[in-house]
Design a protein around this motif. Structure first.
Motif, PDB file in Angstrom:
ATOM      1  N   VAL A 166       0.842  -0.874   0.067  1.00  0.00           N
ATOM      2  CA  VAL A 166       0.090  -0.070  -0.008  1.00  0.00           C
ATOM      3  C   VAL A 166       0.762   1.259  -0.066  1.00  0.00           C
ATOM      4  O   VAL A 166       1.729   1.391   0.822  1.00  0.00           O
ATOM      5  CB  VAL A 166      -0.841  -0.030   1.219  1.00  0.00           C
ATOM      6  N   LYS A 191     -10.443   3.204   5.707  1.00  0.00           N
ATOM      7  CA  LYS A 191      -9.073   2.673   6.172  1.00  0.00           C
ATOM      8  C   LYS A 191      -9.347   1.186   6.591  1.00  0.00           C
ATOM      9  O   LYS A 191      -8.300   0.428   6.203  1.00  0.00           O
ATOM     10  CB  LYS A 191      -8.759   3.363   7.732  1.00  0.00           C
ATOM     11  N   ASN A 192     -10.215   0.788   6.990  1.00  0.00           N
ATOM     12  CA  ASN A 192     -10.638  -0.621   7.376  1.00  0.00           C
ATOM     13  C   ASN A 192     -10.679  -1.297   5.992  1.00  0.00           C
ATOM     14  O   ASN A 192     -10.147  -2.575   5.675  1.00  0.00           O
ATOM     15  CB  ASN A 192     -12.024  -0.884   8.119  1.00  0.00           C
ATOM     16  N   VAL A 205      -9.040  -0.593   3.160  1.00  0.00           N
ATOM     17  CA  VAL A 205      -7.784  -0.776   2.601  1.00  0.00           C
ATOM     18  C   VAL A 205      -6.985  -1.717   3.258  1.00  0.00           C
ATOM     19  O   VAL A 205      -6.511  -2.677   2.616  1.00  0.00           O
ATOM     20  CB  VAL A 205      -6.794   0.576   2.834  1.00  0.00           C
ATOM     21  N   ASN A 206      -7.012  -1.747   4.670  1.00  0.00           N
ATOM     22  CA  ASN A 206      -6.595  -2.912   5.511  1.00  0.00           C
ATOM     23  C   ASN A 206      -7.231  -4.314   4.868  1.00  0.00           C
ATOM     24  O   ASN A 206      -6.577  -5.458   5.071  1.00  0.00           O
ATOM     25  CB  ASN A 206      -6.600  -2.740   6.908  1.00  0.00           C
ATOM     26  N   ASP A 207      -8.402  -4.269   4.524  1.00  0.00           N
ATOM     27  CA  ASP A 207      -8.979  -5.557   4.108  1.00  0.00           C
ATOM     28  C   ASP A 207      -8.477  -6.038   3.071  1.00  0.00           C
ATOM     29  O   ASP A 207      -8.398  -7.231   2.520  1.00  0.00           O
ATOM     30  CB  ASP A 207     -10.427  -5.332   4.236  1.00  0.00           C
ATOM     31  N   ARG A 260      -5.331  -5.418   1.776  1.00  0.00           N
ATOM     32  CA  ARG A 260      -4.037  -5.614   1.890  1.00  0.00           C
ATOM     33  C   ARG A 260      -3.683  -7.128   1.765  1.00  0.00           C
ATOM     34  O   ARG A 260      -4.420  -7.962   2.171  1.00  0.00           O
ATOM     35  CB  ARG A 260      -3.392  -5.490   3.086  1.00  0.00           C
ATOM     36  N   GLU A 282      -1.295   5.821   8.639  1.00  0.00           N
ATOM     37  CA  GLU A 282      -2.106   4.623   9.180  1.00  0.00           C
ATOM     38  C   GLU A 282      -2.134   3.597   8.278  1.00  0.00           C
ATOM     39  O   GLU A 282      -1.782   2.539   8.729  1.00  0.00           O
ATOM     40  CB  GLU A 282      -3.416   4.684   9.996  1.00  0.00           C
ATOM     41  N   VAL A 283      -2.344   3.632   6.999  1.00  0.00           N
ATOM     42  CA  VAL A 283      -2.270   2.526   5.943  1.00  0.00           C
ATOM     43  C   VAL A 283      -1.253   2.399   5.110  1.00  0.00           C
ATOM     44  O   VAL A 283      -1.071   1.095   4.544  1.00  0.00           O
ATOM     45  CB  VAL A 283      -3.728   2.730   5.190  1.00  0.00           C
ATOM     46  N   SER A 284      -0.291   3.336   5.005  1.00  0.00           N
ATOM     47  CA  SER A 284       0.711   3.127   3.789  1.00  0.00           C
ATOM     48  C   SER A 284       1.870   2.209   4.524  1.00  0.00           C
ATOM     49  O   SER A 284       2.470   2.499   5.566  1.00  0.00           O
ATOM     50  CB  SER A 284       0.854   3.955   3.226  1.00  0.00           C
ATOM     51  N   ASP A 285       2.316   1.619   3.642  1.00  0.00           N
ATOM     52  CA  ASP A 285       3.787   0.848   4.039  1.00  0.00           C
ATOM     53  C   ASP A 285       4.748   1.639   3.616  1.00  0.00           C
ATOM     54  O   ASP A 285       5.818   1.669   4.043  1.00  0.00           O
ATOM     55  CB  ASP A 285       3.791  -0.435   2.918  1.00  0.00           C
TER      56      ASP A 285
END
Ligand SMILES: Nc1ncnc2c1ncn2[C@@H]1O[C@H](COP(=O)(O)OP(=O)(O)OP(=O)(O)O)[C@@H](O)[C@H]1O
Ligand SMILES: [Mg+2]
Length: 240
Positions: free
Chosen positions: A34, A180-181, A183-185, A187, A204-207
């Motif tokens: 991400v 955000k949830n 995006v995490n889902d 991943r 919070e969400v990016s690597d």
């Protein structure tokens, strides 16, 4: 063997009149990451992803997707290779119901097999939390829900690379949390390239992140590295 980097660019440049909206951008996106693209207004973020998706022709330089050069490939061919994108400006079909908007996107990959299309549409609506709005006209949805619908239309194409141009712009807080949830889902299922001004979302969400400024790459790194980068502080983050 599949390429390690799902996407690469070399010397990618877009010139409008005398202005380089993007200048010599070398970029690599590892499969599964991400990655966020940030930078001030006018930095060239939308121009860059426009050249990745094929909507904006490059002035010079190259784009590779999954190891194959796609620089001159039209947008619809890139979609069929697995590049999905949502625009900065919402672009749903206002006069069609939510379901039908998603179905249009699903048919791009599944053709006209009605049972398969219906099942996929149901799955997408479930995933983005829009089951209750399925039969509303897209134009009657709140702005936030229209943006979520657009994300659903991108997901409906089973993208290998999903490019999102400011998906949380104009969203209310609970909708930002839901994003955000989501995006995490996603991943691990798809690679995500996200243009985003909301630093809370980015961090919070990016690597990893790339910072653009005046059409050039100013910095690249993890969220912590970018937060501590003095050049980025000066050009963009200021008081964050
Ligand atoms: N079609 C166009 N014709 C001329 N100039 C353009 C065009 N599209 C973009 N530009 C210019 O290119 C530069 C980069 O614009 P771009 O939209 O890529 O920035 P951005 O980083 O996405 O900004 P924002 O955060 O405001 O969305 C800006 O100076 C913009 O005015
Ligand atoms: Mg933009």
């Amino acid at each position: 063997m599949a390429a390690v980097n799902i996407l690469e660019t070399k010397g990618l440049t877009k010139t409008y009149g005398g202005l380089d909206a993007n200048r010599d951008i070398d970029f690599a996106l590892p499969r599964g990451d991400v990655h966020a693209l940030i930078g001030p207004n006018g930095a060239g973020k939308s121009t860059f992803v426009g050249m990745l998706s094929g909507r904006i022709p490059a002035t010079r330089g190259q784009v590779w997707f999954d190891g194959a050069e796609v620089t001159r490939l039209p947008a619809h061919k890139r979609i069929s290779l697995g590049i999905a994108y949502t625009f900065q400006i919402t672009s749903v079909f206002a006069k069609l119901p939510v379901r039908e908007n998603v179905a249009l996107a699903v048919r791009r990959i599944l053709g006209r097999d009605r049972a398969a299309v219906r099942a996929k549409v149901d799955g997408v609506l479930e995933r983005v939390g829009m089951v209750d709005q399925a039969y509303q006209l897209a134009g009657d949805l709140s702005y936030g829900h229209q943006r979520v619908l657009e994300i659903g239309m991108g997901l409906a194409q089973n993208p290998e690379l999903f490019i999102l141009d400011e998906p949380t712009q104009g969203l209310a807080l609970p909708e930002v949390e839901a994003f955000k949830n989501l995006v995490n889902d996603l991943r691990g299922e798809t690679t995500i390239l996200l243009i985003e001004h909301n630093m809370n979302v980015v961090m919070e969400v990016s690597d990893s992140l790339t910072v653009l400024n005046h059409g050039e790459v100013l910095a690249r790194g993890t969220p912590d590295e970018i937060r501590e980068n003095a050049d980025v502080q000066a050009a963009y983050l200021g008081g964050v």
